[in-house]
Design an enzyme around this catalytic site. Structure first.
Site, short mmCIF file in Angstrom:
data_model
loop_
_atom_site.label_atom_id
_atom_site.label_comp_id
_atom_site.label_asym_id
_atom_site.label_seq_id
_atom_site.Cartn_x
_atom_site.Cartn_y
_atom_site.Cartn_z
N LYS A 1 14.46 27.55 76.55
CA LYS A 1 14.42 28.94 76.87
C LYS A 1 13.61 29.61 75.60
CE LYS A 1 15.88 32.59 78.94
NZ LYS A 1 15.66 33.12 80.14
N ASP B 1 24.64 18.41 86.04
CA ASP B 1 25.92 18.75 87.14
C ASP B 1 25.25 19.40 88.38
OD1 ASP B 1 27.84 17.48 85.53
OD2 ASP B 1 29.26 18.77 85.77
N ASP C 1 16.40 29.28 83.45
CA ASP C 1 16.99 29.83 84.31
C ASP C 1 16.03 29.76 85.47
OD1 ASP C 1 15.00 31.01 82.69
OD2 ASP C 1 15.35 33.27 83.19
N TYR D 1 26.42 21.05 70.33
CA TYR D 1 27.44 19.80 70.40
C TYR D 1 27.67 19.43 69.10
CZ TYR D 1 27.24 19.85 75.37
OH TYR D 1 27.24 20.37 76.60
#
Ligand code: ATP
Length: 341
Positions: A173, A234, A206, A125
């Site tokens: 990750k 979300d 994941d 970001y």
């Protein structure tokens, strides 16, 4: 009497309708309790850009600075020029997004009560993207020890304060991004040692996104990096019935901003059909934060009335269209206000 100065950014799309609903509820609290909110309505977003040449006018920034907390309705195309600037300006390092099952709302489970604590200041970001050559773009993903440490601390403190399952799962990750996410994970592990009463675990992103669908009840506090947090929160909102029910907080050291997780939803703007629960539950989070900051249990109790009011309506199957009901935005807000006292 305790008075709180709050700024209310009215935004674009369904923003003004949601802001009006929030104002109604805060005024209801003003009329019925010793907690008083002094509300400054402010412009920011596409409409402000058109009118003033800036999505975030200086007058808005000045008013936000003078307030004790900000409640923000969604902003349209210029969202990044508003929210990302405000997040940086006030160093709002923690993005907190609860996802909870409510009665009569289609949800994957009726027992979901989790919160995503998302690092809010770095990762992709920062927008550090460069052309390596004409056909190749390189993006820098930034992870610092300082930012990882304070978000991990925030997540464990959240787990301590919640009536939840007292669990924190760090999502990353690190098997692929060995250095960046490796650092994030090792910092989370270090912080976890100082909270022996909180059960700590880790998941690769994941697996976490799969488990959120498979076993959403298992989650309590999820702590993760900026982009993964955006996506997972979300997903979590959808698990419990959609974006219309999703509140969020952007927390800094001395200031905080509260906003729905969803965007300006132009497709339904001006139709009086939007679900105002997202901003009303954001107002509840604002009350909790003000309570914590000022040692004022009363304001938290008033905030809880907002959620209780929403739950009472939902239990009677009184809902807006997005969650299978027929009430308009204004009707829903009016009924919440009536059921609060
Ligand atoms: P952004 O890119 O800023 O997230 P978007 O337009 O892609 O915005 P949202 O505005 O977040 O997506 O919402 C997606 C859809 O969800 C909307 O088109 C709308 O139909 C629905 N929606 C979002 N918020 C609400 C709400 N409060 N009430 C009812 N429906 C909503």
């Amino acid at each position: 009497m305790t008075k709180y100065d709050v700024s209310l950014i009215t935004g674009d799309g369904i923003g003004p309708e949601l802001a009006a609903a929030a104002k109604k509820i805060l005024e209801k609290i003003n009329d019925n309790s010793s907690t008083k909110f002094s509300i400054s309505e402010l412009e920011a977003g596409d409409a402000a850009l058109k009118k003033h040449g800036r999505a975030l006018p200086e007058s808005t920034v000045d008013a936000v600075k003078k307030s004790q907390a900000c409640l923000k309705a969604p902003v349209g195309e210029s969202a990044a020029d508003v929210i990302i600037v405000l997040r940086r300006m006030f160093d709002l390092y923690a993005n907190v997004r609860p996802a909870k099952s409510y009665p009569n709302i289609p949800s994957l489970s009726s027992n979901v009560d989790l919160v995503t604590v998302r690092e809010n200041t770095e990762d992709l970001y920062l927008g550090w993207e460069f052309n390596a050559d004409e056909d190749t773009v390189v993006a820098l993903r930034v992870t610092s020890k300082k930012a990882s440490q304070r978000i991990a601390e925030y997540a464990f403190r959240t787990a301590e304060m919640r009536n939840g399952k007292r669990r924190v799962v760090a999502v990353h990750k690190a098997n692929v991004m060995r250095k960046g996410d490796g650092l994030f994970a090792s910092v989370c592990r270090q912080v976890a040692k100082r909270y022996p009463k909180i059960q700590y675990s880790e998941l690769y992103v994941d697996a976490a996104s799969m488990n959120l669908i498979r076993n959403p009840d298992e989650f309590d506090v999820i702590v993760t990096t900026n982009l993964f947090g955006d996506i997972l929160s979300d997903e979590a909102a959808q698990v419990v019935g959609g974006l219309g029910m999703g509140p969020a907080a952007n927390i800094g050291k001395g200031f905080a901003l509260f906003e729905p997780v969803h965007g300006a939803a132009f497709d339904i703007a001006g139709k009086n059909v939007a679900n105002p629960s997202s901003i009303l539950l954001s107002a509840k989070m604002m009350a909790e934060w003000l309570a914590d900051k000022n040692g004022d249990a009363k304001v938290a109790a008033e905030g809880k009335r907002i959620e209780d009011g929403i739950v009472k309506l939902l239990a009677k199957n009184q809902k807006t269209k997005d969650i299978g009901g027929r009430l308009t935005t204004t009707e829903f807000a009016e009924l919440v206000a009536r059921s609060m006292y």
